[in-house]
Design an enzyme around this catalytic site. Structure first.
Site, mmCIF file in Angstrom:
data_model
loop_
_atom_site.group_PDB
_atom_site.id
_atom_site.type_symbol
_atom_site.label_atom_id
_atom_site.label_comp_id
_atom_site.label_asym_id
_atom_site.label_seq_id
_atom_site.Cartn_x
_atom_site.Cartn_y
_atom_site.Cartn_z
ATOM 1 C CB CYS A 121 -0.910 0.003 1.224
ATOM 2 S SG CYS A 121 -2.296 1.155 1.065
ATOM 3 C CB CYS A 131 -4.352 3.909 -0.137
ATOM 4 S SG CYS A 131 -4.666 3.700 1.633
ATOM 5 C CE LYS A 196 -7.767 -1.237 4.604
ATOM 6 N NZ LYS A 196 -6.336 -1.008 4.364
ATOM 7 N NE ARG A 206 -6.341 4.717 8.917
ATOM 8 C CZ ARG A 206 -7.543 5.020 8.465
ATOM 9 N NH1 ARG A 206 -8.126 6.142 8.850
ATOM 10 N NH2 ARG A 206 -8.158 4.230 7.625
ATOM 11 N NE ARG A 218 -6.465 4.892 4.981
ATOM 12 C CZ ARG A 218 -5.478 5.787 4.983
ATOM 13 N NH1 ARG A 218 -5.438 6.746 4.090
ATOM 14 N NH2 ARG A 218 -4.540 5.701 5.916
ATOM 15 C CD GLU A 234 -14.267 -4.141 -3.807
ATOM 16 O OE1 GLU A 234 -13.318 -4.723 -4.364
ATOM 17 O OE2 GLU A 234 -14.422 -2.907 -3.860
ATOM 18 C CE LYS A 249 -7.283 -3.625 7.684
ATOM 19 N NZ LYS A 249 -6.272 -2.887 7.005
ATOM 20 C CB SER A 275 -4.601 -1.669 15.103
ATOM 21 O OG SER A 275 -5.401 -0.747 14.387
ATOM 22 C CE1 TYR A 314 -0.625 -5.385 14.053
ATOM 23 C CE2 TYR A 314 -3.000 -5.252 14.437
ATOM 24 C CZ TYR A 314 -1.887 -4.945 13.670
ATOM 25 O OH TYR A 314 -2.035 -4.210 12.525
HETATM 26 C C1 PBG Z 1 -2.975 0.160 4.769
HETATM 27 C C2 PBG Z 1 -3.347 -0.681 5.917
HETATM 28 C C3 PBG Z 1 -4.055 -0.282 7.043
HETATM 29 C C4 PBG Z 1 -4.159 -1.407 7.856
HETATM 30 C C5 PBG Z 1 -3.510 -2.447 7.218
HETATM 31 N N1 PBG Z 1 -3.022 -1.982 6.008
HETATM 32 C C6 PBG Z 1 -4.521 1.061 7.444
HETATM 33 C C7 PBG Z 1 -5.608 1.710 6.724
HETATM 34 O O1 PBG Z 1 -6.218 1.202 5.802
HETATM 35 O O2 PBG Z 1 -5.848 2.858 7.099
HETATM 36 C C8 PBG Z 1 -4.850 -1.430 9.171
HETATM 37 C C9 PBG Z 1 -4.556 -2.618 10.014
HETATM 38 C C10 PBG Z 1 -4.941 -2.485 11.447
HETATM 39 O O3 PBG Z 1 -5.700 -1.584 11.847
HETATM 40 O O4 PBG Z 1 -4.465 -3.324 12.223
HETATM 41 N N2 PBG Z 1 -1.594 0.085 4.501
#
Ligand code: PBG
Length: 327
Positions: A121, A131, A196, A206, A218, A234, A249, A275, A314
């Site tokens: 990304c 992105c 996603k 972030r 986004r 998708e 996701k 996260s 994680y």
């Molecule tokens: C984009 C990406 C994101 C996450 C994984 N790849 C951030 C986003 O889309 O803003 C989020 C993963 C997470 O929250 O653990 N590179």
């Protein structure tokens, strides 16, 4: 015999051994992919405030972390890069000497049997935090595709087993597959972040990656989380374009999407326990409000029960240790 008192579902719940015989969903360390944040340097292990227990690691420390994960049975990691410099187009994303590429090379050398996935990304790498490249204040889909493909090829050149585009541009799976094959990497797999959502659950990530968009959000490229039918479109499109596996996701607020994907598609399905999901568990556990071990294992089991073949989380290292201990 149609019901109570002849039928008593509690009979098979009486002892751990009996419950073990009829358990329908089994979680194993092999299904877990640990997320690692990497940056340039040596001996670096910076804590991330909103992700207790997760660190920004220099490549050498990432190898040490992967070794520990291997020790508890986790054999896959996904890497996220934190660049030194950001620019308009995110050019460090395809720099062969950038932290992700360097870490992939080291991991492949020291732990050749580890599965190494890379997040593809541009948001971590762009000065504006979006992105892809911008035109008229929005991300230009088609102009972004070759840049994503260059990043994926650079990861493949470093030795990545799987590249995982997370940008949500239309057509990126096909663009990446074409460039990988042209560059001589036909065996590198694509795990598409297919469904996603534009989600508040990415907040801590972030902060970890310094990748929050500098303006706007986004929502013009990530999905509206309210749309399950669109999520299926998708996934179908990404598979048609050549994705080897697809991802849903976030995971917990989207278990119905995982379940429907499982029923519709035979391809491997991944789920990302993101996260924000991790941070909420950690915060409640730190306050003594929940039993962290049981919550984590119950959560991961529910994601697998919904239909995921593997889970990015994680919690991977802790969960693997707890699974070994038995629960
Ligand atoms: C984009 C990406 C994101 C996450 C994984 N790849 C951030 C986003 O889309 O803003 C989020 C993963 C997470 O929250 O653990 N590179």
């Amino acid at each position: 015999m149609t019901g109570f008192p002849e039928v008593r579902l509690r009979r098979f719940r009486r002892t751990p051994a009996l419950r073990g015989l009829v358990r329908e969903t089994r979680l194993s360390a092999e299904q877990l992919v640990a997320g690692l944040f990497v940056r340039r340097g040596n001996g670096l292990r910076e804590p991330i405030a909103s992700l207790p227990g997760v660190h920004r690691l220099s490549p050498d420390e990432a190898v040490a972390e992967a070794q520990r994960l291997r020790g508890v049975g986790v054999s896959a990691v996904i890497l996220f890069g934190i660049p030194d410099k950001k620019d308009e187009s995110g050019s460090e994303a395809w720099d062969d000497s950038a932290p992700v590429q360097e870490t992939v090379r080291r991991l492949k050398k020291d732990l050749p049997d580890l599965a190494v996935l890379t997040d593809v990304c541009l948001d971590e790498y762009t000065s504006h935090g979006h992105c892809g490249v911008l035109r008229d204040g929005d991300v230009d889909n088609d102009a972004t595709l070759p840049l994503l493909a260059k990043a994926a090829v650079s990861h493949a050149r470093a030795g990545a087993d799987v590249v995982a585009p997370s940008d949500m541009m239309d057509g990126r799976v096909a663009a990446i597959r074409r460039e990988l094959d042209t560059a001589g990497f036909p065996t590198v797999a694509i795990l598409a972040y297919a469904a996603k959502a534009a989600s508040a659950f990415y907040g801590p990530f972030r902060e970890a990656a310094g990748s929050a968009p500098k303006f706007g959000d986004r929502k013009t490229y990530q999905m509206d989380g309210a749309n399950r039918r669109e999520a299926m479109r998708e996934i179908a499109l990404d598979l048609e374009e050549g994705a080897d596996a697809v991802m849903v996701k976030p995971a917990l607020a989207y278990l119905d999407v995982i379940r429907e994907a499982r029923e519709r598609f035979d391809a491997p399905i991944a789920a990302y326990n993101v996260s924000g999901e991790y941070a909420m568990v950690k915060a409640a556990a730190a306050n003594g409000w929940i039993d962290e071990k049981r919550i984590v294992l119950e959560t991961l089991t529910s994601i697998v029960r919904a239909g995921a073949d593997f889970v990015l989380t994680y919690h991977a290292g802790d969960a693997a240790r707890w699974l070994e201990e038995g629960f």
